[in-house]
Write an enzyme that holds these catalytic residues in place. Structure first.
Site, PDB file in Angstrom:
ATOM      1  CB  CYS A   2      -1.031   0.167   1.252  1.00  0.00           C
ATOM      2  SG  CYS A   2      -2.225  -1.293   1.142  1.00  0.00           S
ATOM      3  NE  ARG A  27       4.428   1.570  -0.024  1.00  0.00           N
ATOM      4  CZ  ARG A  27       5.691   1.360   0.765  1.00  0.00           C
ATOM      5  NH1 ARG A  27       6.998   1.375   0.205  1.00  0.00           N
ATOM      6  NH2 ARG A  27       5.312   0.942   1.929  1.00  0.00           N
ATOM      7  CD1 TRP A  75      -0.224  -6.195  -3.090  1.00  0.00           C
ATOM      8  CD2 TRP A  75      -0.395  -6.914  -1.001  1.00  0.00           C
ATOM      9  NE1 TRP A  75       0.026  -7.818  -3.037  1.00  0.00           N
ATOM     10  CE2 TRP A  75      -0.096  -8.183  -1.616  1.00  0.00           C
ATOM     11  CE3 TRP A  75      -0.748  -7.051   0.457  1.00  0.00           C
ATOM     12  CZ2 TRP A  75       0.359  -9.224  -1.136  1.00  0.00           C
ATOM     13  CZ3 TRP A  75      -0.386  -8.299   1.103  1.00  0.00           C
ATOM     14  CH2 TRP A  75       0.005  -9.517   0.043  1.00  0.00           C
ATOM     15  CG  ASN A 101       1.470   0.489   4.286  1.00  0.00           C
ATOM     16  OD1 ASN A 101       1.301  -0.501   3.988  1.00  0.00           O
ATOM     17  ND2 ASN A 101       2.793   0.994   4.304  1.00  0.00           N
ATOM     18  N   GLY A 102      -0.704  -1.233   6.237  1.00  0.00           N
ATOM     19  CA  GLY A 102      -0.341  -2.035   7.366  1.00  0.00           C
ATOM     20  C   GLY A 102      -1.683  -2.747   7.907  1.00  0.00           C
ATOM     21  CD  GLU A 487      16.405 -13.462  -7.968  1.00  0.00           C
ATOM     22  OE1 GLU A 487      15.829 -14.221  -6.937  1.00  0.00           O
ATOM     23  OE2 GLU A 487      16.160 -12.580  -8.563  1.00  0.00           O
ATOM     24  CE  LYS A 491      13.041 -11.663 -10.261  1.00  0.00           C
ATOM     25  NZ  LYS A 491      13.860 -11.126  -8.967  1.00  0.00           N
ATOM     26  CD  GLU A 494       9.453 -11.568  -8.908  1.00  0.00           C
ATOM     27  OE1 GLU A 494      10.696 -11.532  -8.995  1.00  0.00           O
ATOM     28  OE2 GLU A 494       8.612 -11.274  -8.043  1.00  0.00           O
ATOM     29  CG  HIS A 510      18.344 -37.577  -4.812  1.00  0.00           C
ATOM     30  ND1 HIS A 510      18.706 -38.964  -4.357  1.00  0.00           N
ATOM     31  CD2 HIS A 510      19.411 -37.040  -4.960  1.00  0.00           C
ATOM     32  CE1 HIS A 510      19.854 -38.939  -4.466  1.00  0.00           C
ATOM     33  NE2 HIS A 510      20.477 -37.606  -4.756  1.00  0.00           N
ATOM     34  CE  LYS A 609      11.445  -3.403  -5.913  1.00  0.00           C
ATOM     35  NZ  LYS A 609      11.945  -4.492  -6.577  1.00  0.00           N
TER      36      LYS A 609
HETATM   37  O1  M6R Z   1      12.767  -5.414  -0.060  1.00  0.00           O
HETATM   38  P1  M6R Z   1      13.045  -6.803   0.342  1.00  0.00           P
HETATM   39  O2  M6R Z   1      14.265  -7.086  -0.348  1.00  0.00           O
HETATM   40  O3  M6R Z   1      13.016  -7.173   1.933  1.00  0.00           O
HETATM   41  O4  M6R Z   1      12.071  -7.680  -0.166  1.00  0.00           O
HETATM   42  C1  M6R Z   1      12.161  -9.009  -0.111  1.00  0.00           C
HETATM   43  C2  M6R Z   1      11.101  -9.747  -1.231  1.00  0.00           C
HETATM   44  O5  M6R Z   1       9.844  -9.464  -1.039  1.00  0.00           O
HETATM   45  C3  M6R Z   1      11.562  -9.355  -2.869  1.00  0.00           C
HETATM   46  O6  M6R Z   1      12.921  -9.628  -3.040  1.00  0.00           O
HETATM   47  C4  M6R Z   1      10.626 -10.309  -3.656  1.00  0.00           C
HETATM   48  O7  M6R Z   1      10.825 -11.732  -3.584  1.00  0.00           O
HETATM   49  C5  M6R Z   1      11.010  -9.639  -5.103  1.00  0.00           C
HETATM   50  N1  M6R Z   1       9.543  -9.392  -5.543  1.00  0.00           N
HETATM   51  C6  M6R Z   1      11.473 -10.612  -6.216  1.00  0.00           C
HETATM   52  O8  M6R Z   1      11.613 -10.139  -7.187  1.00  0.00           O
END
Ligand code: M6R
Length: 614
Positions: A2, A27, A75, A101-102, A487, A491, A494, A510, A609
């Site tokens: 948010c 956000r 969000w 926000n929260g 990673e 990517k 998401e 395995h 984010k």
């Molecule tokens: O701000 P942060 O690095 O703590 O965020 C952690 C994750 O939310 C963040 O890395 C998320 O996995 C990304 N969207 C991945 O691309």
């Protein structure tokens, strides 16, 4: 999660708020809204499901005249994304409007009590409970809005950043924070309020980061007063922003994600600057030099992080163990915080977070501090909570990352972890001067090498067409390439919504080997390193089962090139630096696949984010 924006001044309130919401859309973006105190003395709320552009369309024929307003991009936590659940929320009498926000954890108890006092609720949100609670207290205790907010917040359990407007008091915004970020921009006769500084950076560089438990009373006529929940006045600590407006724009790229991928030679240069000196022979990390005793005495390092930052943390484990010979464990912050962790006062805990605001990582830091450990933060956002909550730390200096999928922050985190490992190794004498110099010199070349990898973009774009319609992907790597596989898979998941799994290549036999067929591409990260021969066998095992292989290999590789269906060659690097080089083609591959599928790469569904809720 948010985004909040507020404005009090003589400028065009609606335009400033909308522009600010666009900046904060990373956000959360499932609904958006504004509350404006109109010239008629009423608060007008306009809100709608969907992105900020929907809100703009909705507002096109509305009267938006105002000199104070608050806005929100959501969000969803409590209640599905809908027009009704969108913020701002009114108190029942329409006297106050609030954005939040929260998460208010005890909202149900508060709601039940308010219902017994005759309040009716229109949404499913915890935020409306707060709006009604504040107004109920204001009316019952016949007190000011500021006092009512303070009394209400004393009853609240959970996290919040809020901004509140009152109909009869159009010259004031009340704002408060607890575990969710909020920053006040101080302009010339005007005030801004936002979840981060990006909405107001073109208007002012002066700002105040609100601290946990603080309430700000922002009044027209250049008055800002900050108190705590016990009404004790706090000092106003003004920070000057270093951010520039160009960092917040796409700069000719179609998406922030692509811009951020292509920025990596520069962001890595910024990250290294001043830290690798004397032509690579000396590493300077102030946060380590200033606390040498902690790193010399450390019996163990515990890394806590989430998501992509956790993947960087896993690489940190390989780096620190290799170079410093210290035992390292890596924990998901969300698991760590509830696992009754055993933390010793001789442990060093490293918390990694791009945003510096991830709720679980912040909670893990508090646990580590309570146990007496030395806590070191790695973050990107200057002034965010994690750098403030840790005893020392190191910024990655990659500039604002706006694309939800983390790219330049990941390579920046890995770079910083490499430098930290070298600095600790220097301190503890676990690497020779020659060894440090060899890696240090290679670090200085990284930006140029990443530039070379970026030249593969056209080829990767063409290759992506072959893979766009696959329904599952397997990513394999060993040693330093295993976190890269994780990673790469994250990517892809998401932003393209294709299921992808990252796996240690040798573990494949395995279980996951059963999945291999022509339909499921296997991406294998196989640079020339000490496990090269081993991964060649894994490549053969996949091929023997009819797998369709895309391999990331070192330039000049002939062995894997002869087995794999497709290869992408990257420059040769010392093993510990290969992850930075090999992760870049995987970022591009995900980007192009998502684009081919018509997905919104900067704002993928359901994601935000900055994850400031549990
Ligand atoms: O701000 P942060 O690095 O703590 O965020 C952690 C994750 O939310 C963040 O890395 C998320 O996995 C990304 N969207 C991945 O691309």
């Amino acid at each position: 999660m948010c985004g909040i924006v507020g404005y009090l001044g003589e400028g065009n309130v609606y335009d400033i708020l909308i522009k600010g919401l666009h900046r904060l859309e990373y956000r959360g973006y499932d609904s958006a809204g504004v509350a404006l105190v109109g010239k008629d003395g009423r608060i007008n709320i306009f809100k709608t499901k969907g992105k900020v552009s929907n809100l703009e369309a909705f507002c096109a024929d509305k009267n938006l005249d105002s000199s104070v307003g608050i806005a929100h991009t959501r969000w969803a936590t409590h209640g599905e994304p809908s027009d009704t659940n969108a913020h701002p929320h009114f108190s029942e009498d329409g006297n106050i409007a609030i954005v939040h926000n929260g998460t208010i954890e005890n909202y149900k108890v508060l709601k039940d009590a308010l219902e017994q006092h005759g309040c009716t609720f229109h949404s499913e949100t915890d935020t409306e409970v707060l709006a009604q609670l504040i107004e109920y207290i204001r009316l019952t205790n016949k007190c000011s809005l500021l006092s009512a907010v303070r009394q209400a917040l004393k009853q609240v359990v959970g996290a919040y950043a809020i901004a509140v407007l009152e109909k009869d008091n159009p010259d004031t915004i009340i704002a408060a924070r607890q575990s969710s970020p909020l920053v006040i921009g101080i302009g010339d006769g005007e005030f801004f309020l936002a979840s981060d500084a990006t909405p107001f950076v073109e208007y002012t560089k002066e700002c105040v980061y609100l601290k946990d438990g603080e309430i700000a009373e922002i009044r027209r006529g250049e008055s800002l007063k900050i108190t705590n929940l016990d009404n004790v006045e706090a000092e106003i600590d003004v920070t000057t922003l270093k951010m520039s407006i160009s960092q917040l724009e796409k700069g000719g790229y179609p998406h922030f994600m692509l811009k951020e991928i292509f920025e990596q030679p520069d962001t890595l240069r910024d990250c290294i600057r001043g830290r690798v000196v004397d032509r690579g022979s000396r590493i300077i990390i102030n946060g380590i030099n200033d606390h040498k005793d902690k790193f010399l005495g450390a019996k163990r390092i515990v890394i806590v992080a989430c998501g992509t930052s956790w993947h960087a943390g896993l690489l940190g484990k390989y780096l620190l163990q290799d170079m410093c010979r210290i035992p390292v464990v890596v924990e998901y912050a969300s698991e760590f915080r509830y696992s009754n962790p055993v933390i010793d006062k001789d442990d060093v805990v490293i918390a990694i977070s791009q945003s510096g605001e991830t709720a679980d990582t912040l909670a893990a830091i508090q646990i580590a501090k309570k146990a007496g450990a030395f806590v070191f933060g790695i973050s990107n956002v200057v002034g965010s909570s994690i750098p403030r909550e840790t005893y020392a730390g190191c910024y990655i200096h990659v500039g604002p990352e706006i694309g939800v999928a983390s790219t330049k922050a990941f390579t920046g985190q890995v770079m910083v972890l490499t430098l930290i490992s070298l600095a600790i190794a220097q301190l503890r004498g676990t690497l020779t001067q020659d060894e440090i110099e060899q890696v240090g010199k290679a670090v200085l070349k990284i930006p140029t090498y990443v530039q070379r990898v970026l030249e593969l973009a056209d080829r990767i774009e063409r290759l992506s067409l072959i893979f766009t319609y696959a329904r599952n992907f397997l990513y394999l790597g060993r040693g330093y390439s295993y976190p890269v596989a994780l990673e790469g898979a994250l990517k892809l998941k998401e932003i393209s919504y294709i299921h992808a799994e990252g796996y240690p290549a040798a573990e494949m036999k395995h279980g996951p080997i059963a999945l291999i067929d022509q339909e499921m591409p296997t991406v294998i990260i196989a640079p020339k390193d000490h496990l090269y021969e081993k991964i060649v066998s894994n490549v053969q095992q996949v091929k023997a089962r009819g797998g369709n292989i895309l391999a990331i290999v070192t330039e000049g590789d002939t062995v894997i090139s002869n087995i794999a269906d497709h290869v992408l060659e990257v420059p040769e690097m010392p093993e510990c630096l290969t992850p930075i080089i090999t992760s870049v083609p995987l970022q591009l591959l995900s980007y192009y696949i998502a684009i081919n599928k018509g997905k919104d790469v900067d704002m993928p569904r359901n994601l935000a984010k900055s994850v400031t809720v549990e």
